[in-house]
Design a protein around this motif. Structure first.
Motif, PDB file in Angstrom:
ATOM      1  N   THR A   1       0.834  -1.208   0.000  1.00 43.03           N
ATOM      2  CA  THR A   1       0.000   0.000   0.000  1.00 43.03           C
ATOM      3  C   THR A   1       0.864   1.251   0.000  1.00 43.03           C
ATOM      4  OG1 THR A   1      -0.182  -0.259   2.368  1.00 43.03           O
ATOM      5  CG2 THR A   1      -2.057  -0.970   1.071  1.00 43.03           C
ATOM      6  N   GLY A   2       2.003   1.190   0.692  1.00 44.50           N
ATOM      7  CA  GLY A   2       2.904   2.344   0.739  1.00 44.50           C
ATOM      8  C   GLY A   2       3.419   2.698  -0.647  1.00 44.50           C
ATOM      9  N   THR A   3       3.853   1.687  -1.388  1.00 44.91           N
ATOM     10  CA  THR A   3       4.376   1.927  -2.728  1.00 44.91           C
ATOM     11  C   THR A   3       3.316   2.576  -3.611  1.00 44.91           C
ATOM     12  OG1 THR A   3       5.651  -0.085  -2.422  1.00 44.91           O
ATOM     13  CG2 THR A   3       5.591   0.825  -4.640  1.00 44.91           C
ATOM     14  N   PHE A   4       2.124   2.020  -3.570  1.00 42.60           N
ATOM     15  CA  PHE A   4       1.081   2.562  -4.445  1.00 42.60           C
ATOM     16  C   PHE A   4       0.645   3.964  -4.022  1.00 42.60           C
ATOM     17  CE2 PHE A   4       0.852  -1.570  -6.312  1.00 42.60           C
ATOM     18  CZ  PHE A   4       0.506  -1.272  -7.615  1.00 42.60           C
ATOM     19  N   THR A   5       0.634   4.210  -2.701  1.00 42.60           N
ATOM     20  CA  THR A   5       0.290   5.560  -2.249  1.00 42.60           C
ATOM     21  C   THR A   5       1.309   6.563  -2.776  1.00 42.60           C
ATOM     22  OG1 THR A   5      -0.633   4.582  -0.262  1.00 42.60           O
ATOM     23  CG2 THR A   5      -0.264   6.948  -0.221  1.00 42.60           C
ATOM     24  N   GLY A   6       2.603   6.200  -2.658  1.00 42.62           N
ATOM     25  CA  GLY A   6       3.649   7.090  -3.163  1.00 42.62           C
ATOM     26  C   GLY A   6       3.530   7.298  -4.663  1.00 42.62           C
ATOM     27  N   MET A   7       3.195   6.218  -5.376  1.00 41.60           N
ATOM     28  CA  MET A   7       3.077   6.310  -6.833  1.00 41.60           C
ATOM     29  C   MET A   7       1.968   7.263  -7.237  1.00 41.60           C
ATOM     30  SD  MET A   7       3.834   2.324  -7.651  1.00 41.60           S
ATOM     31  CE  MET A   7       3.032   2.181  -9.221  1.00 41.60           C
ATOM     32  N   VAL A   8       0.803   7.123  -6.573  1.00 45.07           N
ATOM     33  CA  VAL A   8      -0.317   7.978  -6.956  1.00 45.07           C
ATOM     34  C   VAL A   8      -0.051   9.420  -6.537  1.00 45.07           C
ATOM     35  CG1 VAL A   8      -1.838   7.781  -4.951  1.00 45.07           C
ATOM     36  CG2 VAL A   8      -2.812   7.967  -7.232  1.00 45.07           C
ATOM     37  N   LEU A   9       0.638   9.587  -5.408  1.00 44.80           N
ATOM     38  CA  LEU A   9       0.989  10.955  -4.985  1.00 44.80           C
ATOM     39  C   LEU A   9       1.881  11.624  -6.029  1.00 44.80           C
ATOM     40  CD1 LEU A   9       1.810  10.829  -1.158  1.00 44.80           C
ATOM     41  CD2 LEU A   9       0.062  12.196  -2.304  1.00 44.80           C
ATOM     42  N   ALA A  10       2.844  10.862  -6.538  1.00 44.99           N
ATOM     43  CA  ALA A  10       3.759  11.414  -7.529  1.00 44.99           C
ATOM     44  C   ALA A  10       3.009  11.780  -8.805  1.00 44.99           C
ATOM     45  CB  ALA A  10       4.862  10.406  -7.834  1.00 44.99           C
TER      46      ALA A  10
END
Lengths: 280, 267
Positions: A79-88
């Motif tokens: 979930t952390g990776t995807f949250t960072g991806m969508v934030l970017a």
């Protein structure tokens, strides 16, 4: 129907009776919630008292850290990776409007550290560990295992609650840390590799804009959330037999688990606001 | 009692009253359990047998009256003192209440691990001994859900006895077991009491078999204790409530078929 007769004869009395009845209901409702709040408060106090009171046993705590912390790592990474991806992704298109794509690193890092990291990590832990804790303790309550502990002169607070509380408070900041790292790297992946933000400025801007206060806020939040999750979920299971619906059987456990998850998720978001308001 | 001045009272209930909502379950219950004896509380279902037991365990507090354990009023004790009292207790629950996420060995070992500083080797020796006493070998690694009802009861008994308690409570020890399994439990009860010399309080409706174990039988009916006496006295009692209970529960069992017919004709 003598009551109706009386009512029609004396409308004032009837009105008063109806009013009194609704007041009574409000009062009863209020007392019920007051009682529940009081019980939760005493429960927390008893648990924390037992945390600091010897004897200390390491092994049960390690086991709970394994369950609450270690076994949540995968889902947190994901979930952390995807949250960072969508934030970017979102951040990039917003920042580009102002021509400041270079600030992407600091935008991702600040949102993660101060806000999204602790909150989303805590919500994941509620779903994974909080519900399990509530169900486990609720079933123990229902099948008289907690009474059995009492009768065996084993303090259920010390034996059941202390390892969970310590593990929750220890695990939550670490999981948040993992979430943040995964998110920042996920942001890098999208921002730098896909959208073409220069890799140097991604970290350079992050380094310049993040200071200790941001990290501290995330830390405080994750500690508070860890405590909140265990507190609410454990208490919901522990006081299953005092639920208004009776808390009987499998359905009682499922209802308590549902309300534990809902209540702790709500509590996390409310406290998230309160902590932000206090610390900012 | 004049002829037995040295008998110690382990548990005494004095005028215990308890209501649940509007229903008064216990109305002035008086009962004394002598140390080293076996007291059986009988009565029809729903008369408050388990409620009496829960008062003795300190899980429920009386509305009025006192529950004295070795002279201490349970309702007045602080939590830590109650814990001290309960260190002398062993309990076999009606549904056994084994910890279902632990295996048999850990279940029996739990009181030792949590309440003593014994080393793992000592714990192992003690647990193995108690399990052997219950004729339970080779089940250490099994979980409660994998055991039969009779075996669960025996594991529960092993757990109740592992700390060598002074008082052991049995809540319906044979409910749900067939005749031979019940006899097995009674045999183990005899064996362990002879060895460990504990005071026993048994709540049961397995009349008349339970009388063979009892030193005293107390009948609870309508929220009061009707006499606490030896099984022989109990069966011959003039008290109308006890007579009715004895007639209803065990009359036909002791009769041959002819006598039974005779009774039925008379009635």
């Amino acid at each position: 129907m003598p009551e109706q007769d009386k009512a029609s004869k004396n409308p004032a009395k009837w009105l008063l009776g109806t009013l009194a009845k609704s007041l009574e209901r409000i009062g009863a409702e209020g007392l019920y919630y007051l009682e529940q709040v009081g019980r939760m408060g005493i429960f927390l106090f008893a648990c924390l008292l037992n945390v600091v009171r010897p004897p200390y046993k390491l092994f049960p705590i390690v086991r709970q850290i394994h369950f609450i912390g270690y076994r949540s790592i995968f889902v947190i990474l994901f979930t952390g990776t995807f949250t960072g991806m969508v934030l970017a992704l979102q951040g990039y298109y917003t920042l580009r409007k102002f021509g400041s794509e270079g600030l992407l690193g600091s935008a991702v890092a600040l949102s993660l550290l101060r806000e999204l990291g602790p909150v989303i990590a805590a919500l994941m832990v509620v779903g994974r560990a909080g519900s399990a804790i509530c169900a486990e303790i609720g079933i123990m309550r229902n099948s008289e295992q907690i009474d059995a502990l009492d009768c065996m002169a084993i303090d259920p607070y010390k034996y059941l609650m202390v390892p969970k509380f310590v593990a929750g408070i220890v695990s939550m900041p670490m999981l948040t840390f993992i979430f943040n790292v995964a998110g920042i790297l996920g942001g890098y992946l999208i921002g730098v590799s896909l959208l073409g933000v220069p890799g140097g400025s991604y970290f350079q801007e992050m380094y310049r804009s993040v200071d200790w206060a941001d990290v501290e806020m995330g830390l405080v939040k994750s500690l508070v959330f860890g405590l909140l999750i265990i507190w609410i979920c454990a208490a919901k299971g522990f006081f299953l037999h005092l639920e208004r619906s009776g808390g009987f059987g499998a359905e009682g456990v499922s209802r308590a688990t549902t309300s534990a998850v809902v209540l702790s998720s709500v509590a996390i978001l409310v406290w998230d606001y309160l902590i932000s308001a206090i610390l900012l | 009692m004049v002829d037995a001045p040295q008998k110690n009272i382990a548990i005494e209930l004095i005028d215990v009253e308890r209501s649940f909502g509007r229903q008064q379950v216990l109305k002035k219950v008086n009962l004394a359990v002598e140390e080293g004896t076996t007291t059986v509380i009988v009565g029809a279902s729903g008369q408050g047998k388990s409620v009496i037991l829960k008062h003795m365990l300190g899980l429920l507090k009386p509305d009025r009256g006192q529950v004295l354990v070795y002279g201490q009023d349970l309702a007045k004790l602080r939590k830590s003192q109650l814990k001290e009292v309960r260190k002398d207790y062993g309990v076999l629950f009606q549904n056994v209440a084994l910890f279902d996420s632990m295996n048999v060995f850990d279940n029996v070992a739990l009181p030792l691990r949590e309440r003593t500083d014994a080393s793992e080797a000592e714990i192992r020796a003690n647990v193995e001994e108690k399990l052997a006493l219950m004729d339970l070998e080779g089940v250490n690694e099994k979980y409660p859900a994998q055991l039969s009802g009779g075996m669960k009861k025996r594991v529960g008994l092993a757990r109740a006895l592992v700390m060598n308690p002074r008082i052991v409570f049995f809540d319906e020890p044979t409910t749900g077991l067939d005749v031979s399994k019940s006899n097995e439990i009674y045999r183990l009860f005899h064996k362990t009491q002879a060895r460990l010399k504990y005071t026993a309080v048994i709540v049961s409706h397995d009349v008349p078999k339970i009388f063979k174990l009892a030193d005293h039988v107390a009948l609870i009916s309508d929220g009061v204790i009707e006499g606490c006496m030896s099984p022989e006295e109990f069966q011959l009692s003039d008290n109308p409530t006890i007579r009715t209970f004895v007639r209803e529960t065990m009359g036909p069992i002791y009769c041959s078929e002819e006598e039974e017919r005779f009774i039925h004709e008379e009635a």
